[in-house]
Design a protein around this motif. Structure first.
Motif, PDB file in Angstrom:
ATOM      1  N   CYS A 130       0.970  -1.091  -0.028  1.00 29.62           N
ATOM      2  CA  CYS A 130       0.203   0.090   0.030  1.00 29.62           C
ATOM      3  C   CYS A 130       0.848   1.222   0.056  1.00 29.62           C
ATOM      4  N   TYR A 132       0.008   4.231   0.156  1.00 31.14           N
ATOM      5  CA  TYR A 132      -0.257   5.285   1.015  1.00 31.14           C
ATOM      6  C   TYR A 132      -0.009   5.068   2.570  1.00 31.14           C
ATOM      7  N   ASP A 133       0.011   3.751   3.018  1.00 30.60           N
ATOM      8  CA  ASP A 133       0.319   3.435   4.203  1.00 30.60           C
ATOM      9  C   ASP A 133       2.033   3.197   4.303  1.00 30.60           C
ATOM     10  N   CYS A 146      -6.423  -2.696   0.111  1.00 26.92           N
ATOM     11  CA  CYS A 146      -5.667  -2.389   1.651  1.00 26.92           C
ATOM     12  C   CYS A 146      -6.706  -2.620   2.574  1.00 26.92           C
ATOM     13  N   CYS A 149      -6.790   0.981   4.588  1.00 26.70           N
ATOM     14  CA  CYS A 149      -7.229   2.163   3.836  1.00 26.70           C
ATOM     15  C   CYS A 149      -8.279   2.021   2.888  1.00 26.70           C
TER      16      CYS A 149
HETATM   17 ZN   LIG Z   1      -3.761   1.314   3.002  1.00 27.13          ZN
END
Ligand SMILES: [Zn+2]
Length: 661
Positions: A130, A132-133, A146, A149
């Motif tokens: 992921c 973003y994470d 994910c 998120c």
């Molecule tokens: Zn995520």
């Protein structure tokens, strides 16, 4: 004394710091403490380690959410965990944090050993990631989303260091065979053996996508990943590379939850073997406490916290319940109903009642001194035999970590003593020489039995056993009593009893459960402090201190008018079990009778308050203090550095309900 004691080293898991402890963590730590106390009574030099696992992407995220640096976040968490263990009387001998320098050094050293011996290599790790994470995802949601998120995941390949776990299939299987007690309980062992027989894949032990971790020396941005870091904490706690100096390694016992047994019985011994280090002697996996048959979790809202139970019933009650209710190693059900039932039946009516009954009879008939036993009758012999036999049985069960069985045996002896007293009826005997001698035999026998069960129960009930021990006039603390020397017949006649204390006050079940739940609710959902413009609540809780802080802001009359204060008259006052500072009052405020809690119990006796007229803030939102509802606030001055409350009152006759302006 130059005799060197045998060492015993045990650990709890190093708990992950993205949250605070609940009853599951508390259970493991209590078990470790019970074993520690028991082993010390058997003459061992014991070290118990617990600690906090502070690295990884979850901590990175939690710190970000809290708006603080990772180091600050984990320092606060570690403090909170340590403080709870201290408060509960189960502090570690070694509290290790995975951010400690000594731990960082140990992990890097272990890595070098494994590498030099040829068990570490660089390779590529491919997984779903992921962006973003900033994290690899092991269990994506359907559609490769994910789980945190809900964003789509990407397949990413990164360079990692790998540990040659595959090379340890044979050595591990040999090790399990040569050390049949290494994995406990037996059912877990079969599971692990077949897992290893199924073949082992090499293990990625570093990451370049995580920032918050221990750096691999000279290989930045590589940081160690989860298990190579966390498991090593057991070794860093007792000397790390210099473990031989302290002499506690290898560990005698790792206590773990059943969900992490594989890491402790496959990865961990393999890492150690690769570094040519001694392997721990035993790993014990315990089960989970389920709440209404479901695993506890914060999101399900069924999490049980230790503090409210301890406030209400005492730490010993919690310890007793957790160890008695469930066979160690299996899952068990946690219910407040069962907890309070056991408390009342086994502790208040069982041990507590036997101790207070025996003490009262000796006080009354023998001036508070242990009597001399006379000629023994068969029923006295039978009881002595039962207690003596219990010693061996209980030790054997403690050795096997069969805590429930050990306690069952102790309580069956307590039950036998109760029956004995009831059938011998020493209180019905007169004062003739014969009858006095008979009384002496009965009461010596009961007191001696009490001494033995107290010593045996100490590892589980340290606070109350210490009280009973003191009551029996024993000079050296019960924790120092050597269990190997414990025998029937050692109680010396003439020993003066000390003053009896109530061990386990009986509680009313429904009320007790309501209060535990209310306290847990307060802890899980803390209410912001109630704004109190005219009066600051005293820190003791409940009583309002009228003292105006220096340099306080001025307020207009309309602000003051918001506070409705009236003359109240105290109708009843009582102490609250589990809250030594609070009194529960009912107060007549003219229009109604209110229940109000006041933090004045250390300075006012309940009796002295009945009929007294006080100033009451009547329009304060109701709140709960230690689980008891409070509807209003009694006004008091806060005096001296300790903030001693002094109740505000009236020197002239005033009508109940009159408004203060
Ligand atoms: Zn995520």
């Amino acid at each position: 004394m130059t005799e060197k004691k045998e060492k015993f080293y045990l650990t709890t898991p190093i708990y992950y710091t993205n949250g605070l402890p609940h009853i599951g963590h508390t259970y493991t730590t209590i078990v470790a403490d019970v074993i520690r106390r028991y082993k010390r009574m058997r003459g061992y030099d014991v070290v118990m380690t617990t600690g906090t696992d502070e690295h990884g992407v979850n901590v990175e995220r939690a710190a970000k959410k809290a708006g603080v640096a990772e180091s600050e976040f984990v320092a606060k968490m570690a403090d909170a965990w340590r403080a709870l263990w201290d408060e509960l009387g189960i502090p570690a001998d070694e509290f290790v944090r995975t951010t400690d320098l000594k731990h960082v050094r140990t992990v890097q050293w272990l890595f070098r050993q494994c590498k030099e011996n040829g068990y570490v290599y660089k390779g590529n790790y491919t997984g779903l990631y992921c962006i973003y994470d900033n994290a690899f995802v092991n269990e994506p949601k359907p559609g490769n989303l994910c789980p945190d998120c809900d964003r789509p995941l990407e397949t990413v390949t990164e360079e990692n260091y790998f540990f040659k776990l595959s090379a340890f299939q044979r050595p591990l299987l040999d090790f399990y065979r040569k050390n049949p007690d290494f994995i406990q309980p037996e059912t877990r062992k079969n599971e692990i053996v077949s897992f290893v027989e199924g073949g082992l894949k090499d293990l990625s032990i570093t990451r370049t996508t995580i920032r918050w971790g221990i750096p691999v020396p000279g290989e930045e941005p590589h940081v160690f990943y989860v298990w190579f870091d966390a498991l090593t904490a057991y070794l860093s706690a007792v000397g790390g590379p210099e473990y031989e100096k302290r002499g506690y390694w290898p560990a005698d016992l790792h206590l773990v939850g059943k969900d992490i047994i594989r890491f402790h019985t496959v990865y961990w011994p393999a890492f150690l073997m690769a570094a040519m280090l001694p392997v721990p002697k035993q790993v014990w996996a315990h089960g989970w406490f389920l709440m209404d048959a479901a695993k506890m979790s914060k999101s399900k809202g069924n999490v049980v916290l230790p503090r409210p139970i301890v406030n209400m019933l005492g730490m010993d009650a919690l310890r007793y319940f957790l160890l008695r209710e469930v066979v160690f190693g299996q899952d068990g059900n946690f219910s407040y109903d069962a907890l309070v039932t056991r408390y009342n039946s086994d502790l208040a009516n069982g041990l507590g009642n036997l101790a207070s009954r025996t003490a009262a009879l000796i006080e009354k008939n023998f001036d508070g001194k242990i009597p001399k036993p006379g000629a023994r009758q068969p029923q006295d012999e039978a009881l002595a035999k039962e207690a003596q036999a219990a010693i061996g049985e209980v030790l054997e069960n403690y050795d096997k970590l069969s805590f429930a069985r050990a306690l069952e045996t102790i309580w069956s002896v307590i039950g036998a003593a109760d029956k004995y007293l009831t059938s011998e009826q020493p209180w019905a005997l007169g004062n003739s020489e014969d009858e006095q001698a008979r009384k002496g035999t009965i009461l010596w026998t009961t007191a001696e039995l009490l001494r033995i069960v107290t010593a045996l129960a100490y590892p589980v009930l340290p606070d109350s056993a210490s009280k009973v021990w003191l009551l029996l006039g024993q000079a050296v603390g019960v924790g120092k009593c050597e269990l190997d020397g414990l025998r029937w017949g050692q109680l010396a006649p003439g020993t003066a009893l000390s003053k009896a204390q109530t061990l386990f006050p009986r509680v009313e079940k429904t009320e007790a459960i309501e209060r535990i739940e209310a306290m847990a609710n307060e802890e899980l959902n803390p209410t912001p402090a109630v704004p109190a413009p005219a009066a600051t609540p005293a820190s003791a809780g409940g009583a309002a201190a009228a003292a105006v802080p220096a340099a306080s802001e001025k307020i207009g009359i309309e602000d003051f008018a918001k506070v409705e204060m009236r003359v109240g008259q105290i109708k009843t006052a009582e102490r609250i079990v589990g809250a030594d500072k609070l009194l529960k009052l009912t107060v007549d405020i003219g229009t109604e009778i209110r229940q109000i809690c006041a933090g004045i119990a250390q300075y006012y006796t309940p009796e002295s308050l009945i009929g007294r007229k006080v100033a009451v803030v009547v329009n304060l939102a109701p709140r709960k203090l230690r689980g008891v509802e409070s509807n209003g606030m009694i006004v008091a001055a806060s005096v001296g550095p300790e903030g001693r409350p002094v109740l505000a009152g009236f020197h002239e006759e005033v009508e109940v309900g009159a408004r203060l302006k």
